[in-house]
Motif scaffolding. Structure first.
Motif, PDB file in Angstrom:
ATOM      1  N   ALA A  34       6.558   7.559  -3.421  1.00 51.67           N
ATOM      2  CA  ALA A  34       5.487   6.599  -3.676  1.00 51.67           C
ATOM      3  C   ALA A  34       5.215   5.746  -2.441  1.00 51.67           C
ATOM      4  N   GLN A  37       3.049   7.394   0.293  1.00 51.66           N
ATOM      5  CA  GLN A  37       1.632   7.578  -0.003  1.00 51.66           C
ATOM      6  C   GLN A  37       0.815   6.305   0.226  1.00 51.66           C
ATOM      7  N   TRP A  38       1.462   5.170   0.429  1.00 51.10           N
ATOM      8  CA  TRP A  38       0.768   3.899   0.561  1.00 51.10           C
ATOM      9  C   TRP A  38       1.157   3.216   1.862  1.00 51.10           C
ATOM     10  N   LYS A  39       0.229   2.482   2.450  1.00 49.54           N
ATOM     11  CA  LYS A  39       0.551   1.658   3.617  1.00 49.54           C
ATOM     12  C   LYS A  39       0.042   0.246   3.357  1.00 49.54           C
ATOM     13  N   GLU A  40       0.759  -0.706   3.886  1.00 54.19           N
ATOM     14  CA  GLU A  40       0.415  -2.109   3.659  1.00 54.19           C
ATOM     15  C   GLU A  40      -0.721  -2.524   4.586  1.00 54.19           C
ATOM     16  N   TYR A 110      -2.012  -2.998  -0.574  1.00 57.25           N
ATOM     17  CA  TYR A 110      -1.674  -1.661  -0.129  1.00 57.25           C
ATOM     18  C   TYR A 110      -2.906  -0.769  -0.175  1.00 57.25           C
ATOM     19  N   GLN A 111      -2.956   0.151   0.783  1.00 54.90           N
ATOM     20  CA  GLN A 111      -4.043   1.100   0.867  1.00 54.90           C
ATOM     21  C   GLN A 111      -3.476   2.509   0.810  1.00 54.90           C
ATOM     22  N   LYS A 112      -4.116   3.379   0.042  1.00 51.26           N
ATOM     23  CA  LYS A 112      -3.641   4.752  -0.071  1.00 51.26           C
ATOM     24  C   LYS A 112      -3.948   5.485   1.223  1.00 51.26           C
ATOM     25  N   LYS A 113      -2.958   6.235   1.711  1.00 52.29           N
ATOM     26  CA  LYS A 113      -3.136   6.962   2.980  1.00 52.29           C
ATOM     27  C   LYS A 113      -4.073   8.118   2.841  1.00 52.29           C
TER      28      LYS A 113
END
Length: 113
Positions: A34, A37-40, A110-113
């Motif tokens: 999880a 898949q996400w970046k701050e 958070y933004q989905k990559k």
């Protein structure tokens, strides 16, 4: 043997039907998967070189005040991330709903990559 099956067989059949009626838990991805898949999204980003000079001059002039002989060194100049600011504003407006007097604080985005 037939006696034991009749006595204890119904209990196992009843417990099997109860287990079949219970909802099946959905497996969620592990925290490592999880997190990958996400970046701050940072709240502050580096500013351009042209903006840094003006900000540094103004900040040192204000900080110096009545001590013009003092020296300051500005190491980093950051500005607000407009994307993060827009997302935080929209999210708090939606969360407020019918309670316009309420206040919220966005800790992370958070933004989905």
């Amino acid at each position: 043997m037939g006696l034991f099956q009749r006595l204890f067989g119904k209990k196992t059949v009843a417990s099997d039907t109860v287990n079949k009626k219970q909802p099946v838990a959905i497996k969620e991805p592990s925290p490592e998967v999880a997190a990958s898949q996400w970046k701050e999204v940072p709240f502050y980003v580096e500013s351009e070189a042209s903006e840094q000079e003006l900000v540094a001059v103004l900040a040192t002039a204000i900080a110096a005040g009545d001590a013009p002989a003092s020296q300051f060194q500005v190491k980093k100049v950051l500005k607000k991330n407009p994307e993060a600011q827009l997302v935080a504003t929209i999210a708090t407006a939606i969360a407020a709903g019918d309670a316009p007097a309420s206040q919220f604080q966005v800790k992370k985005i958070y933004q989905k990559k």
